[in-house]
Scaffold this motif. Structure first.
Motif, PDB file in Angstrom:
ATOM      1  N   THR A   7      46.501  29.430  37.791  1.00 43.76           N
ATOM      2  CA  THR A   7      47.160  29.247  39.049  1.00 43.76           C
ATOM      3  C   THR A   7      48.598  28.615  38.639  1.00 43.76           C
ATOM      4  O   THR A   7      49.631  29.320  39.332  1.00 43.76           O
ATOM      5  N   THR A  24      50.529  31.511  37.414  1.00 45.82           N
ATOM      6  CA  THR A  24      51.048  32.406  38.646  1.00 45.82           C
ATOM      7  C   THR A  24      52.509  31.950  39.132  1.00 45.82           C
ATOM      8  O   THR A  24      53.211  32.736  39.617  1.00 45.82           O
ATOM      9  N   VAL A  79      40.551  33.494  39.315  1.00 42.23           N
ATOM     10  CA  VAL A  79      40.293  32.080  39.651  1.00 42.23           C
ATOM     11  C   VAL A  79      39.098  31.975  41.122  1.00 42.23           C
ATOM     12  O   VAL A  79      38.377  31.345  40.834  1.00 42.23           O
ATOM     13  N   LEU A 127      45.239  36.339  40.419  1.00 45.54           N
ATOM     14  CA  LEU A 127      44.538  34.964  40.863  1.00 45.54           C
ATOM     15  C   LEU A 127      43.101  35.453  41.244  1.00 45.54           C
ATOM     16  O   LEU A 127      42.093  34.448  41.446  1.00 45.54           O
ATOM     17  N   CYS A 145      41.310  27.722  35.082  1.00 46.90           N
ATOM     18  CA  CYS A 145      41.708  27.984  36.674  1.00 46.90           C
ATOM     19  C   CYS A 145      42.989  27.439  36.894  1.00 46.90           C
ATOM     20  O   CYS A 145      43.900  28.099  37.553  1.00 46.90           O
TER      21      CYS A 145
END
Length: 137
Positions: free
Chosen positions: A129, A132, A103, A100, A125
Motif C-alpha cells: 500500500t 503504491t 492487498v 492493490l 500489505c
C-alpha cells in the motif's frame, strides 16, 4: 512448479498492460475489452480441448458454476474498469493501483475464507500500500 507459473503470470500481466496501453489508442475501452475477452475465451477453450479436459464440464457442481460465473462477472468488471483507467491514465500509475488487488485479496481471504493473517502478510500489505501510494502521488 506453482512458483514458475506465478512468475510467468506476473510477466504476462505486465506485458498485457503495455500492449493494452498501445492497443487502446483511438479505440473505445469497452470495445478493446470485448476484443481482448474474445481472444481469452478462444485461447481458453483451445487449451481445454488440447489437454482433453472437456469431459469434466458435466461434472461441475451447481455451487462451482455459481462461483465461477460470479468470478467471471468480477473479472469482466475489473477488465472494463482497468481498460478505461488505462485509456485515460498513465500505465505507470494505473497498474500499481490495480495491483492493490493483492492487498484486497489478502483481506478478503482473511474475512471470508478464514485464512491466516500473519505479521508477515500484514507487513507486506502495508508495504504494498505504501509503495503504491509512493508511486502514484
Amino acid at each position: 512448479m506453482w512458483l514458475i507459473f506465478a512468475i510467468l503470470s506476473s510477466f504476462f500481466a505486465a506485458l498485457t498492460s503495455i500492449l493494452a496501453k498501445v492497443g487502446i489508442e483511438d479505440v473505445s475501452s469497452n470495445l478493446a475489452t470485448a476484443i481482448r475477452t474474445c481472444v481469452v475465451v478462444i485461447m481458453s477453450w483451445v487449451m481445454v480441448f488440447v489437454t482433453n479436459q472437456q469431459s469434466g464440464l458435466g461434472e461441475i457442481s451447481k455451487r462451482s458454476w455459481i462461483f465461477l460465473i460470479l468470478s467471471g462477472l468480477a473479472t469482466g468488471l475489473s477488465w472494463l474498469c482497468y481498460y478505461r483507467a488505462l485509456q485515460i491514465g498513465e500505465a505507470s500509475k494505473v497498474v500499481p493501483i490495480d495491483k492493490l488487488s493483492v492487498v484486497l485479496t489478502l483481506i478478503l481471504a482473511f474475512v471470508f475464507l478464514h485464512e491466516t493473517f500473519t505479521w508477515k502478510s500484514i507487513t507486506g500489505c502495508i508495504l504494498i500500500t505504501a509503495g503504491t501510494l509512493f508511486m502514484v502521488l
